[in-house]
Design an enzyme around this catalytic site. Sequence first.
Site, PDB file in Angstrom:
ATOM      1  N   LEU A   1      59.792  52.699  -5.813  1.00 13.26           N
ATOM      2  CA  LEU A   1      60.651  53.566  -5.017  1.00 13.26           C
ATOM      3  C   LEU A   1      62.068  53.563  -5.589  1.00 13.26           C
ATOM      4  O   LEU A   1      63.044  53.475  -4.862  1.00 13.26           O
ATOM      5  CB  LEU A   1      60.670  53.112  -3.548  1.00 13.26           C
TER       6      LEU A   1
ATOM      7  N   CYS B   1      51.038  55.314 -19.639  1.00  9.98           N
ATOM      8  CA  CYS B   1      49.996  55.379 -18.604  1.00  9.98           C
ATOM      9  C   CYS B   1      50.143  56.556 -17.652  1.00  9.98           C
ATOM     10  O   CYS B   1      49.254  57.401 -17.558  1.00  9.98           O
ATOM     11  CB  CYS B   1      49.968  54.074 -17.812  1.00  9.98           C
TER      12      CYS B   1
END
EC number: 1.1.1.22
Length: 441
Positions: A259, A269
């Site tokens: 966050l 990825c």
Amino acid sequence: MRIAMIGGGYVGLVSGACFAEFGTEVVIVETDRDKLDALRAGSIPIYEPGLDKIVSANTEAGRLTFTEDLASAIETVDAVFIAVGTPTRRGDGHADLTYVYEAARQIARHARTGLLVVTKSTVPVGTGREVARILRSERPDLAFSVASNPEFLREGNAIGDFMRPDRVIIGIDGTARDGGAHATALMRQLYRPLYLIETPIVMTDLETAELTKYAANAFLAMKVTFINEMADLCERLGGNIHDVARGMGLDQRIGRKFLHAGPGYGGSCFPKDTRALTAIARDAGAPSRLVETTVAVNEARKAAMAERVIALCGGSVHGKTIAVLGLTFKPDTDDMREASSLPLIHRLVEEGATIRAYDPEGMNAARPLLPGAVEYALSAQDAALGADALIVLTEWNVFRALAPARLLSAMRGRVIADFRNIWEPAAMREAGFSYHSIGRP
């Protein structure tokens, strides 16, 4: 127990070294001659904190060796892991499985009976079944087992993630003659050190294990993208994204991680896996609209960062020198794959800016990816010298300690675009900067 790891890249090298640290004998198969020579000489071709020490210790102990000869490598092993690259396939977003399937063919040619073949690479659902089909096609006489064991390694923290993971996912081919008993026993033996510290180990089927990796990364990418959109909203409404993220993260159903507002996710990825999952879902007739939107929003965000810099510089960067602190997609790695610095720098150079960049680990990897107008500095302070504006793109700790007064004396201009929120707005403005961060008043 003895295993082989096909692929000496990030996943293969980290996984192989950590298995060796568990006491397993590991041989890593690497066909890139330069990389192989470097590994044999004790030089680590990637930057990952702590990896050099583990590789060195286990090489000296004889538990970790390197070779280019796959045939000799798998002669006496109990299991062989496929840890080759699965880049995005050009044109359709699917993972390119060329290297995975070629590894399966080579394994089949040299495998002994009873071998366990494990996919460690991130692969789409159905790959394990196809690996098994290739093995049967190449060697109808061969008795073998197949498993899926996706990796969950964060660059910069990979050693800790492997040695003390949140969980281990193991997919077993239950259609095998023994119902997967042989594969299950070998995988439990291999991960016994983690059983002893009560690590959650999820035993499931091939398809579920393969999908779990994509689902996990896509969800984390959505968290990053969501908080970035909330940061934009904070800028319009006068909120503080740090407090919003803290207020959200204290809810245990949400959690604090991922966050952190910034210029958009990158790396090896998230971009690749979100694209692959959308392709998988589309082909299966169950499109993932949330993930599709995440991909689109993230790409737009990375492109928009350059426009922010241009606006902060008065609408033009032509003839200006821009200092860039940080090139890699995150700190504690030298990985430039899908880094937000790439589209931003390309755009600024197109608009006539001169870029002077510094990154503690990523400059060698950045050079072939960036245009000739980029100069590489010897330090962060050197990058700031005579700059009209300064951008922070990677939150290396060394940047947090820079004294505002020294930056002010080094720079020609006063504009700072802190896209990682590493400095306090009030302190930077008091120092005399025109300071702009992400989602903070």
